[in-house]
Scaffold this motif. Sequence first.
Motif, mmCIF file in Angstrom:
data_model
loop_
_atom_site.group_PDB
_atom_site.id
_atom_site.type_symbol
_atom_site.label_atom_id
_atom_site.label_comp_id
_atom_site.label_asym_id
_atom_site.label_seq_id
_atom_site.Cartn_x
_atom_site.Cartn_y
_atom_site.Cartn_z
ATOM 1 N N LYS A 95 91.482 50.031 58.554
ATOM 2 C CA LYS A 95 91.316 49.049 59.632
ATOM 3 C C LYS A 95 92.562 48.183 59.709
ATOM 4 O O LYS A 95 92.981 47.584 58.711
ATOM 5 N N LYS A 96 93.175 48.116 60.899
ATOM 6 C CA LYS A 96 94.364 47.307 61.125
ATOM 7 C C LYS A 96 93.966 46.077 61.965
ATOM 8 O O LYS A 96 93.380 46.215 63.033
ATOM 9 N N ILE A 97 94.273 44.891 61.463
ATOM 10 C CA ILE A 97 93.922 43.630 62.128
ATOM 11 C C ILE A 97 95.207 42.958 62.582
ATOM 12 O O ILE A 97 96.050 42.574 61.763
ATOM 13 N N GLU A 98 95.359 42.824 63.904
ATOM 14 C CA GLU A 98 96.588 42.275 64.456
ATOM 15 C C GLU A 98 96.383 40.915 65.125
ATOM 16 O O GLU A 98 97.352 40.194 65.374
ATOM 17 N N THR A 99 95.115 40.564 65.456
ATOM 18 C CA THR A 99 94.840 39.258 66.081
ATOM 19 C C THR A 99 93.898 38.464 65.199
ATOM 20 O O THR A 99 92.899 38.993 64.699
#
Length: 786
Positions: free
Chosen positions: A86-90
């Motif tokens: 899982k990539k969290i950018e915000t």
Amino acid sequence: MKHLLLILIATIIPSAIIFAQSTTISGIVIDEPSGQPIPYATIAIMSPTTNKILAGTTSKDDGSFNVTTDSSAFIIEVRFIGFITKKIETFDIIDGKINLGKILLSNTEHSLDQVQVTAEKSSVEFKLDKRVFNVGSDLTSSGMGAMDLLNNVPSVNVDIEGIISLRGNSGVQILINGKPSVLSDEGSNALGTISADMIESIEVITNPSAKYEAEGSAGIINIILKKEDKKAFNGSISLNTGYPNNHSIGVSLNQRTEKFNLFAQLGAGYRTRPTIRKTENINHITGSEIYGLGEESKSENFYNVILGTDIYLNDFNTITVSGNYMYEIEDEPTITTFSLENEGYLLSQYTRTGATSATNPKYQFDVQYAKQFKNHKDHNLLFSTTGNFFGKKQTSEYINENTLGFSAPDNQRIETDFYQSNYAFKLDYTNPITKKITIETGGIYELNNVGNEYSVLDQSSDVWALNTNLSNDFNFDQKVLGLYGTASYEAEKWGVKAGLRFENTDVQTLLATTNESNSMNYTNLFPSAHVSYKISKQYSLQAGYSKRIYRPRMWDLNPFFNIQNTYSVRKGNPELMPEFADSYEITGIFIKEKISLNASVYFLHTVDVIERVSFFEDDINTVTPTNIGTRDQLGIELNAKYSPNKWLTLSGDFNYGYFNRVGTFEDQVFDFNGDKWSSKLTAKIKLPADIEVELSGNQESRYATVQGVNSGFVYGNIGLRKKLWKGKGVINASVQDVFASRIRESIVDQPDYYLYNYGQRGRFFTIGFSYSFGKGEAMTYSGKRR
């Protein structure tokens, strides 16, 4: 000195002072289907532009985590094996804090299958100065020991006597995890305590850079052992049985926490290796002929324990401590019938029955400190110290019983007390000073000490008398100091690496009983150079040069007599000198979606070549290693792999070498030309119901030696595997040397005498079952040896 100490402390102890404003990120990692927390998931804080890891941590037992970063721009990645990353950018930053709450990871069968398929394939990685063969789960390796597995590796051959050669040359240095080891010593016969299932990969280094020790005129084979470091608690257990006797049980355990990684492997078993041997000694001067036909069956009980731990002091400093203890109990009965003839008439015949028993304790320890610097993941300092010991107490008794003609020779007994201890202290430093330029430097100091007290006794009138001509106490001490430096430049298309190594060798040998000593001290420089050019995504070229040395091993120098066959004796040569080699190589690599191909042209110039020479006197053949002249070898090697569809993979290897020998020994000229080739072909077939089959064939050509010729042979292996419970269980079966055709014959044909030697091991069957618990698939252990 005071200032130097302060600098070292400042380098090794990470700073706890934070100069910039930091952001703290927290959250809880949850398994979405079950709602349970995921311990030991990896949380990485990464640069959004370079993907460089800025900070990181792992989740606790309850799935929670806290991590701090000084960066003002970053993204967050949460990973765990078998789950989608899982990539969290915000996110929102409130008072220097980010609370991500519950982070749900989904388990996907598709992603897990991809991991399994990748892990099962044996693939080849081409690096600037070596090729890496990932063992994976080769089916024909089921039940194999390391010696057998090496025969599946391109460029490598192992003959029936266990002599390892690389591109047809026997001056090979065998390393375990990049270091010399008693496990890799040819004379100790210890490589068999390593099973194929314990091996992660095998590195074949035909032109090593100066970073590697210069030992090994033909190159280096580096065996990388598995060290499980999966998160949480993992393990596997395996059972194997086979014919001839090959029974073993193995257990692999691993416990990983935030601060520690504990790993262990335990194995025990029993095996036998029957061998048929034939010999002929014909004296053309006297007309006498001696024929030997015998069987031997070496049996061993073995126990193997590997324990170790990684201690994570922090994100940049790790200490690893590991130990390996092995114990073998050997029993080797032999029976040989000798027939003595003259001009075709049988004069006498007797049987020689032998009984050999031995105990072999072996142990090894390794302490390693690794420091990774903050500015780059490849900027590191590594210090290690390794110590190992191998001992053997052996007794052999040979009883001769006359069956025809005149009386048999006296009975004989051999008593041997042998030990070998090695210690190494090594320091390596790597610094990628820019994105394209990397420097490496370091050194090693090795101490090798060997002692072999052996006594040969002859029985006459029920009295055992010491044979002083064959008995002695041999001592061997060798010290090697090595220093090196390399520099490399790697751009998008070009890569260049050059280095220089300095080594000083001090060798002392002593025959204590007869007070015969020999000393050698020599210093050498070993340059290396490598160049690579990437023509396109599919095509690339590599070229390399290195200078190497092959130092005589203890078993080459030890004048101990092996008298199992009194008409065919082996002994060492205390005055043997090292051989030196210059190696040149050009390789072309082609890689596409379904096919990969590489072709190499190489040239090897070797001086003071070590050859095993036969000396014939009184109808007895004595084989002794001797330095004889030079050898020039020009060769070509082809490796290919083709996967036309998802269920079939074909791979092949072909090596051809043409050599020129020049040399003179004791007024005998050994000048001649010859060639030698070998080939391997493997087919891997995927069937329904998670069943896989592997077929492999090997062929080696006939080739000339300095005194005669060695035969060629063809043999094949079959392997089968069935996966159960989505990989938690595995059933393996294999047949090695299906047609019992792996036969080694050697002939020495000289004007005054003729010698013939024959050896055959026969076919072997193995079947095994393994089951894993915790994360991941079963990791089998078979404990097989050569």
